[in-house]
Design an enzyme around this catalytic site. Structure first.
Site, PDB file in Angstrom:
ATOM      1  N   LYS A 229       0.911  -1.092  -0.091  1.00  0.00           N
ATOM      2  CA  LYS A 229       0.111  -0.154   0.105  1.00  0.00           C
ATOM      3  C   LYS A 229       0.725   1.400   0.046  1.00  0.00           C
ATOM      4  CE  LYS A 229      -4.602   0.783   0.213  1.00  0.00           C
ATOM      5  NZ  LYS A 229      -5.381  -0.102  -0.386  1.00  0.00           N
TER       6      LYS A 229
ATOM      7  N   ASN B 144     -15.611   6.254  -5.464  1.00  0.00           N
ATOM      8  CA  ASN B 144     -15.796   5.252  -6.133  1.00  0.00           C
ATOM      9  C   ASN B 144     -16.262   3.826  -5.688  1.00  0.00           C
ATOM     10  OD1 ASN B 144     -14.646   2.744  -7.138  1.00  0.00           O
ATOM     11  ND2 ASN B 144     -13.834   3.894  -8.879  1.00  0.00           N
TER      12      ASN B 144
HETATM   13  P1  NAD Z   1     -12.859   7.587  -2.924  1.00  0.00           P
HETATM   14  O1  NAD Z   1     -11.764   8.620  -2.728  1.00  0.00           O
HETATM   15  O2  NAD Z   1     -13.467   7.222  -4.292  1.00  0.00           O
HETATM   16  O3  NAD Z   1     -14.015   7.863  -1.818  1.00  0.00           O
HETATM   17  C1  NAD Z   1     -13.970   8.087  -0.417  1.00  0.00           C
HETATM   18  C2  NAD Z   1     -15.390   8.723  -0.032  1.00  0.00           C
HETATM   19  O4  NAD Z   1     -15.656   8.581   1.569  1.00  0.00           O
HETATM   20  C3  NAD Z   1     -15.595  10.081  -0.451  1.00  0.00           C
HETATM   21  O5  NAD Z   1     -17.069  10.145  -0.940  1.00  0.00           O
HETATM   22  C4  NAD Z   1     -15.718  10.841   0.731  1.00  0.00           C
HETATM   23  O6  NAD Z   1     -16.403  12.115   0.696  1.00  0.00           O
HETATM   24  C5  NAD Z   1     -16.102   9.863   1.567  1.00  0.00           C
HETATM   25  N1  NAD Z   1     -15.866  10.277   3.122  1.00  0.00           N
HETATM   26  C6  NAD Z   1     -14.623  10.199   3.737  1.00  0.00           C
HETATM   27  N2  NAD Z   1     -14.659  10.241   5.026  1.00  0.00           N
HETATM   28  C7  NAD Z   1     -15.866  10.278   5.383  1.00  0.00           C
HETATM   29  C8  NAD Z   1     -16.613  10.323   6.348  1.00  0.00           C
HETATM   30  N3  NAD Z   1     -15.791  10.287   7.640  1.00  0.00           N
HETATM   31  N4  NAD Z   1     -17.808   9.771   6.646  1.00  0.00           N
HETATM   32  C9  NAD Z   1     -18.561   9.663   5.502  1.00  0.00           C
HETATM   33  N5  NAD Z   1     -17.911   9.571   4.245  1.00  0.00           N
HETATM   34  C10 NAD Z   1     -16.571   9.958   4.052  1.00  0.00           C
HETATM   35  O7  NAD Z   1     -12.415   6.226  -2.255  1.00  0.00           O
HETATM   36  P2  NAD Z   1     -12.857   4.794  -2.681  1.00  0.00           P
HETATM   37  O8  NAD Z   1     -11.901   4.293  -3.773  1.00  0.00           O
HETATM   38  O9  NAD Z   1     -14.352   4.694  -2.822  1.00  0.00           O
HETATM   39  O10 NAD Z   1     -12.322   4.065  -1.392  1.00  0.00           O
HETATM   40  C11 NAD Z   1     -13.422   4.046  -0.096  1.00  0.00           C
HETATM   41  C12 NAD Z   1     -12.915   2.744   0.743  1.00  0.00           C
HETATM   42  O11 NAD Z   1     -12.738   1.816   0.019  1.00  0.00           O
HETATM   43  C13 NAD Z   1     -11.738   3.088   1.296  1.00  0.00           C
HETATM   44  O12 NAD Z   1     -11.352   2.328   2.601  1.00  0.00           O
HETATM   45  C14 NAD Z   1     -10.634   2.275   0.497  1.00  0.00           C
HETATM   46  O13 NAD Z   1      -9.560   1.788   0.768  1.00  0.00           O
HETATM   47  C15 NAD Z   1     -11.709   0.924  -0.216  1.00  0.00           C
HETATM   48  N6  NAD Z   1     -11.336   0.239  -1.444  1.00  0.00           N
HETATM   49  C16 NAD Z   1     -11.146   0.974  -2.327  1.00  0.00           C
HETATM   50  C17 NAD Z   1     -10.839   0.139  -3.408  1.00  0.00           C
HETATM   51  C18 NAD Z   1     -10.717   0.731  -4.777  1.00  0.00           C
HETATM   52  O14 NAD Z   1     -10.581   0.052  -5.815  1.00  0.00           O
HETATM   53  N7  NAD Z   1     -11.071   2.235  -5.128  1.00  0.00           N
HETATM   54  C19 NAD Z   1     -10.572  -1.135  -3.199  1.00  0.00           C
HETATM   55  C20 NAD Z   1     -10.507  -1.808  -2.394  1.00  0.00           C
HETATM   56  C21 NAD Z   1     -10.990  -1.037  -1.194  1.00  0.00           C
END
Ligand code: NAD
Length: 430
Positions: free
Chosen positions: A103, A218
């Site tokens: 990571k 996302n």
């Molecule tokens: P992203 O940046 O696209 O979105 C993050 C979202 O979380 C945003 O809408 C933001 O406004 C919101 N957010 C942040 N703090 C918050 C809070 N305190 N309360 C409510 N909403 C809040 O990120 P993502 O890629 O969607 O990732 C989200 C989670 O999924 C993370 O934990 C990430 O590690 C995990 N994840 C993502 C992927 C990927 O392919 N993008 C893969 C596996 C896991």
């Protein structure tokens, strides 16, 4: 402040002991192989220079090259990056990918940067880490507040440094820069599929399932959209700025439309909040987590549910789309209360599965259709879910998380032992 990595390590050690993994193997998986730290000097648009801390943790390379996303967030620390890299190690083993875990992250509020500053930061990150990454060493991908465009800049920077084409150095790229069809939606789609597998085991109708989604990025948006289209009732959604609720059900397309409409041209991030969309009642972040729903979907950051708020949680099922949204202590409480949790290492693995497909396509120079990507992801997730479900139902008082760790740790144990010399020392126990 509590250490996320200490919590992740404790969970690994507890579940390792519970599932009969040998002490030396648990010890070896309790520390990262390497963590690279750098300070990135960035020329800002006003001519000043600012410095940003950057990390890349390569936790384990036992099963293949390291794999894991890059996060841009003001709360990124070395500790958090190491925890996320440990979870990537488990996740890749759970869904049988030929990868270890990694990571990366930069401590920055990316919404405060202009697009040019963001590009300079992304390229500087790749320059700092270029000696450590590569298609056979370590393959980054998007995570919180990074996206396809940023992956495209990073691929480009790596190729400038290496003076050759290396599409497989990074995944989650734009499709016309070697990205895979279906990668953007993959994390949310995978989480939706495993939720559907659970629903079919439990025999509930979609319209009887009220859902609260924490995080509308996302992963959160894509699962919310697929659940909504399948007939689940999405009654609450939040983002970093606030939360909205409508007991009659929110229209996910309209919420998304609103957010997109106000996307700022000056940056790659949505500037407006879900709170400013569609008819709704505004609630607090805490209230969203405590809603009386059948399904709670934490899709934001770690430790959304801890000992502090676990007694407020009313959901019957939780699909962990975020990494580490439930602390180990809260996890035990929820398990004792009979809450079914689809653990992060399975629930959000759709992202890394399609990243793997992207890497395979790049190396073969042969792109797949969207249908191929979706059906191969579904096949892999179904096999993993059924395996966890069977394990859980064969053993008493266990959880899907224990089943997932049991599978991953057993696999890692075999590989660690095969590469080593332990059998020469038959006098050593464990
Ligand atoms: P992203 O940046 O696209 O979105 C993050 C979202 O979380 C945003 O809408 C933001 O406004 C919101 N957010 C942040 N703090 C918050 C809070 N305190 N309360 C409510 N909403 C809040 O990120 P993502 O890629 O969607 O990732 C989200 C989670 O999924 C993370 O934990 C990430 O590690 C995990 N994840 C993502 C992927 C990927 O392919 N993008 C893969 C596996 C896991």
């Amino acid at each position: 402040m509590s250490s996320v990595f200490a919590g992740a390590r404790k969970r690994l050690q507890n579940l390792g002991k519970l599932t009969g993994i040998s002490i030396p193997v648990i010890e070896s998986l309790s520390r990262p192989k390497a963590t690279h730290c750098a300070s990135l000097p960035i020329r800002m648009d006003d001519g000043s220079t600012q410095y940003f801390d950057a990390y890349r943790c390569q936790y384990s390379a036992h099963l293949g090259p390291c794999k894991g996303g890059i996060r841009f967030h003001q709360k990124v620390t070395q500790d958090e990056v190491q925890a996320l890299a440990l979870w990537m190690t488990i996740k890749c083993a759970v869904v049988d990918l030929p990868y270890g875990g990694a990571k990366g992250g930069v401590t920055v509020d990316p919404k405060g940067l202009s697009r040019m500053e963001l590009e300079r930061l992304s390229r500087a990150y790749m320059r700092a880490m270029a000696d450590f990454v590569g298609p056979d060493k370590d393959i980054p991908a998007p995570d919180v507040y990074t996206n396809a465009r940023i992956m495209g800049w990073m691929r480009d920077e790596f190729e400038v440094i290496k003076r050759q084409k290396e599409p497989a150095v990074i995944t989650g790229k734009p499709v016309n820069l070697g990205g895979s069809l279906g990668r953007e939606e993959a994390t949310g789609r995978g989480a939706f599929l495993v939720t559907e597998f659970l629903r079919s085991k439990e025999g509930l109708a979609t319209e009887d399932i009220r859902v609260a989604v924490q995080g509308f990025g996302n992963a959160g948006y894509n699962i919310a959209k697929l659940l909504f289209d399948a007939g689940y009732k999405i009654i609450a959604i939040s983002d970093s700025k606030g939360a909205i609720c409508d007991e009659a059900g929110l229209d996910v397309d309209r919420v998304k439309e609103f957010k997109d409409q106000f996307r700022s041209f000056g940056s790659d991030y949505c500037e407006r909040s879900v709170c400013e969309s569609v008819t709704h009642k505004t609630i607090t972040h805490e209230e969203l987590l405590a809603l009386d729903v059948e399904l709670l979907v934490p899709a934001a950051l770690e430790n959304a549910i801890t000992s502090k708020n676990v007694n407020d949680i009313k959901a019957k099922w939780i699909t962990e789309v975020a990494n580490g949204p439930i602390s180990a202590a809260a996890d035990d409480v929820l398990h004792d209360r009979g809450v079914v949790i689809i653990p992060d290492v399975l629930a959000n693995s759709g992202g890394v599965i399609v990243s793997y497909f992207e890497w395979v396509q790049n190396r073969a120079g042969y792109p797949w259709t969207l249908e191929e990507v979706r059906s191969r992801m579904q096949e892999r997730l179904k096999a993993s879910f059924d395996e966890m479900w069977l394990y859980q139902h064969k053993s008493e008082n266990t959880s899907l998380r224990t089943a997932a760790y049991a599978k991953a740790l057993k696999k890692l144990e075999q590989v660690i032992n095969m590469r080593g010399t332990k059998e020469y020392f038959s006098n050593i126990e464990n």
